[in-house]
Design a protein around this motif. Structure first.
Motif, PDB file in Angstrom:
ATOM      1  N   LEU A 202       1.233  -1.115   0.031  1.00 23.22           N
ATOM      2  CA  LEU A 202      -0.058   0.263   0.062  1.00 23.22           C
ATOM      3  C   LEU A 202       0.612   1.755   0.046  1.00 23.22           C
ATOM      4  O   LEU A 202       0.618   2.004  -0.623  1.00 23.22           O
ATOM      5  CB  LEU A 202      -0.917   0.100   1.294  1.00 23.22           C
ATOM      6  N   VAL A 206       1.220   3.859  -3.019  1.00 11.58           N
ATOM      7  CA  VAL A 206       0.755   5.022  -2.403  1.00 11.58           C
ATOM      8  C   VAL A 206       1.633   6.378  -3.092  1.00 11.58           C
ATOM      9  O   VAL A 206       1.732   7.327  -3.830  1.00 11.58           O
ATOM     10  CB  VAL A 206       0.580   5.981  -1.415  1.00 11.58           C
ATOM     11  N   TRP A 217      -1.329  11.319   1.939  1.00  8.97           N
ATOM     12  CA  TRP A 217      -2.275  10.291   1.707  1.00  8.97           C
ATOM     13  C   TRP A 217      -1.929   9.037   2.371  1.00  8.97           C
ATOM     14  O   TRP A 217      -2.412   8.161   3.069  1.00  8.97           O
ATOM     15  CB  TRP A 217      -1.928   9.911   0.192  1.00  8.97           C
ATOM     16  N   LEU A 218      -0.510   9.007   2.642  1.00  7.70           N
ATOM     17  CA  LEU A 218      -0.066   7.544   3.368  1.00  7.70           C
ATOM     18  C   LEU A 218      -0.450   7.955   5.259  1.00  7.70           C
ATOM     19  O   LEU A 218      -1.046   6.793   5.981  1.00  7.70           O
ATOM     20  CB  LEU A 218       0.940   8.438   3.370  1.00  7.70           C
ATOM     21  N   GLY A 221      -4.226   6.762   4.773  1.00  7.89           N
ATOM     22  CA  GLY A 221      -4.972   5.609   4.852  1.00  7.89           C
ATOM     23  C   GLY A 221      -4.263   4.765   6.063  1.00  7.89           C
ATOM     24  O   GLY A 221      -4.724   4.198   6.479  1.00  7.89           O
ATOM     25  N   LEU A 224      -7.082   6.004   8.722  1.00 15.60           N
ATOM     26  CA  LEU A 224      -8.056   4.630   8.948  1.00 15.60           C
ATOM     27  C   LEU A 224      -7.962   3.501   9.007  1.00 15.60           C
ATOM     28  O   LEU A 224      -8.750   2.789  10.351  1.00 15.60           O
ATOM     29  CB  LEU A 224      -8.759   4.774   7.414  1.00 15.60           C
ATOM     30  N   LEU A 225      -6.738   3.001   8.299  1.00 19.24           N
ATOM     31  CA  LEU A 225      -6.046   1.524   9.056  1.00 19.24           C
ATOM     32  C   LEU A 225      -5.845   1.653  10.913  1.00 19.24           C
ATOM     33  O   LEU A 225      -6.605   0.654  11.446  1.00 19.24           O
ATOM     34  CB  LEU A 225      -4.302   0.925   8.755  1.00 19.24           C
TER      35      LEU A 225
END
Ligand SMILES: [Zn+2]
Length: 449
Positions: A202, A206, A217-218, A221, A224-225
């Protein structure tokens, strides 16, 4: 004031000389392996910085452990006199010493290994090896991290075997049989591998897709994880290792539900978890967010504690929720993740940093390794601040349990938990300041009075 013996002074002196020698030696060594570079901010100086940070971390940890070990006192505190006899108290002290020896052996090995990897450009060589397997950057990075992880995993097995079957066994905590031990290792290996490969894929994806400004973006991500993991921890991760059964409709369930209703806490599930499969130590955990809140009580906890003590522990956890500690610490973690992602992108933009590790070009995996060294002092400071906040929150949650349920039951539960797990009742204040997320038992008891 601690008095040092002549031998100790000689040893300390030797260590300091060795460090100075090592730093000077790197200069020659670097010129031998790489083209000399005469700028002030050059790969050679960055390597010296990395080595300095690794040495600092090791010395800092070692000194703290040493202070903490020396801090044991021979007298049992008044509050705990009814729970300890002198034999059991001595047992707690020896338990701490035995575990300390194992952990210092393990950290010494990893210290020497890390220094050797830096000094001999091991990370660069490993990166070249991983890159030779495939042209795909995702595969290259995954292979790189998997080699490091597997190496670490294999070295760790004898340590974890010794800890479980020798130390924990000697003090009567171990309930793990060899079959559970092996299946745990295999499950852990599979899960961690999936996690490493998934996360690496992932992240690399990205970075390739957004070469500039990928940190945002990292960050999104990873945040959210983290939230998802928090929400589904009890549903997805725990069942891989343990069996969760709903708590029977008995007195305890009635008392828990009654208390939850009284304070307006919505509870989705109350589970009993088979902790006795591995250890006689008692525990409980609370997970989930919003309407998905779950409480899991170890069978070992239910066995040894009264219903009132159990509800008081629950009341403490409800306190964390009601005082918004959980929400607040999650927000802080997300902010911290953002800072990390930003600094990571910054670190990735200096090719020189990759050179210092012996790699000709910067890539994701070399970037992560370099970042982990550079971030360590920042991480240490943030960790100390987070622990300070956490200790304050613990007092508040204790206070909540006292005002909505019963402070005496909580005191009893805390004493029993501490004595049963043979925990250190005289931790060194500096050790507490750096490492403790919970205040020491004695402080909590005196506030609960
Ligand atoms: Zn707490």
């Amino acid at each position: 004031m601690t008095k040092y013996t002549a031998t100790q002074i000689v040893i300390i002196n030797e260590i300091i000389c060795l460090i100075i020698y090592l730093i000077y030696e790197i200069k020659h060594h670097f010129n031998y392996f790489c083209k000399p570079n005469y700028n002030t901010l050059n790969a050679q100086n960055i390597l010296v910085l990395f080595i300095g940070l690794v040495i600092f971390n090791f010395l800092f940890t070692t000194v703290l452990e040493y202070l903490n070990d020396k801090n044991w006192k021979d007298d049992i505190p008044e509050d705990l006199k009814d729970f300890y006899d002198s034999e059991k108290y001595l047992k707690a002290k020896n338990y701490k010493i035995d575990r300390g020896k194992l952990s210092s052996l393990s950290s010494s090995i990893s210290f020497v290994f890390t220094l050797a990897m830096l000094y001999f450009f091991g990370f660069g060589l490993l990166s070249d090896l991983a890159n030779s397997f495939s042209d795909s950057i995702i595969l290259q990075s995954s292979i790189f991290f998997m080699i490091l992880y597997l190496f670490n995993f294999i070295i760790g097995i004898p340590f974890s075997y010794y800890s479980t079957f020798v130390i924990e066994e000697k003090y009567g905590f171990n309930k793990t049989d060899i079959k559970t031990f092996i299946t745990d290792k295999i499950k852990g290996l599979i899960m961690t591998s999936l996690f490493i490969i998934g996360l690496t894929s992932l992240a690399v994806f990205v970075i390739q897709y957004f070469p500039n400004g990928f940190w945002i973006w990292l960050w999104i991500g990873l945040s959210l994880l983290m939230i998802l993991l928090n929400m589904f921890y009890a549903d997805l991760i725990v069942p891989i290792f343990n069996k969760l059964t709903p708590l029977d409709d008995g007195d305890l369930r009635y008392k828990i539900e009654n208390y939850s209703k009284k304070v307006g806490y919505s509870l989705k599930n109350i589970f009993v978890i088979d902790g006795s499969k591995r250890s006689s130590k008692a525990n409980a955990f609370f997970s989930g967010l919003g309407p998905r809140k779950t409480i899991a009580l170890y069978d070992t906890l239910i066995e040894k504690y009264t219903d009132e003590e159990l509800v008081s522990v629950l009341a403490h956890e409800v306190g964390h929720y009601k005082k918004k500690h959980i929400l607040f610490s999650m927000i802080l973690t997300i902010i911290q993740l953002g800072v990390m992602c930003y600094l990571f992108e910054l670190c990735m933009s200096f090719n020189m940093i990759a050179n210092s590790l012996g790699s000709s070009n910067m890539n994701f995996h070399i970037g992560i390794i370099a970042f982990s060294f550079l971030y360590s002092p920042v991480g240490l400071i943030i960790g100390i601040l987070m622990n300070m906040l956490s200790r304050k929150n613990e007092f508040e949650a204790d206070e909540y349990a006292k005002s909505t349920y019963d402070g005496d039951s909580l005191s009893l539960a805390l004493k029993k938990l501490s004595v049963d797990s043979l925990s250190n009742i005289y931790p060194h204040p500096l050790y507490v300041f750096v490492h403790y997320s919970h205040p020491p038992l004695i402080q909590r008891l005196s506030k609960l009075k």
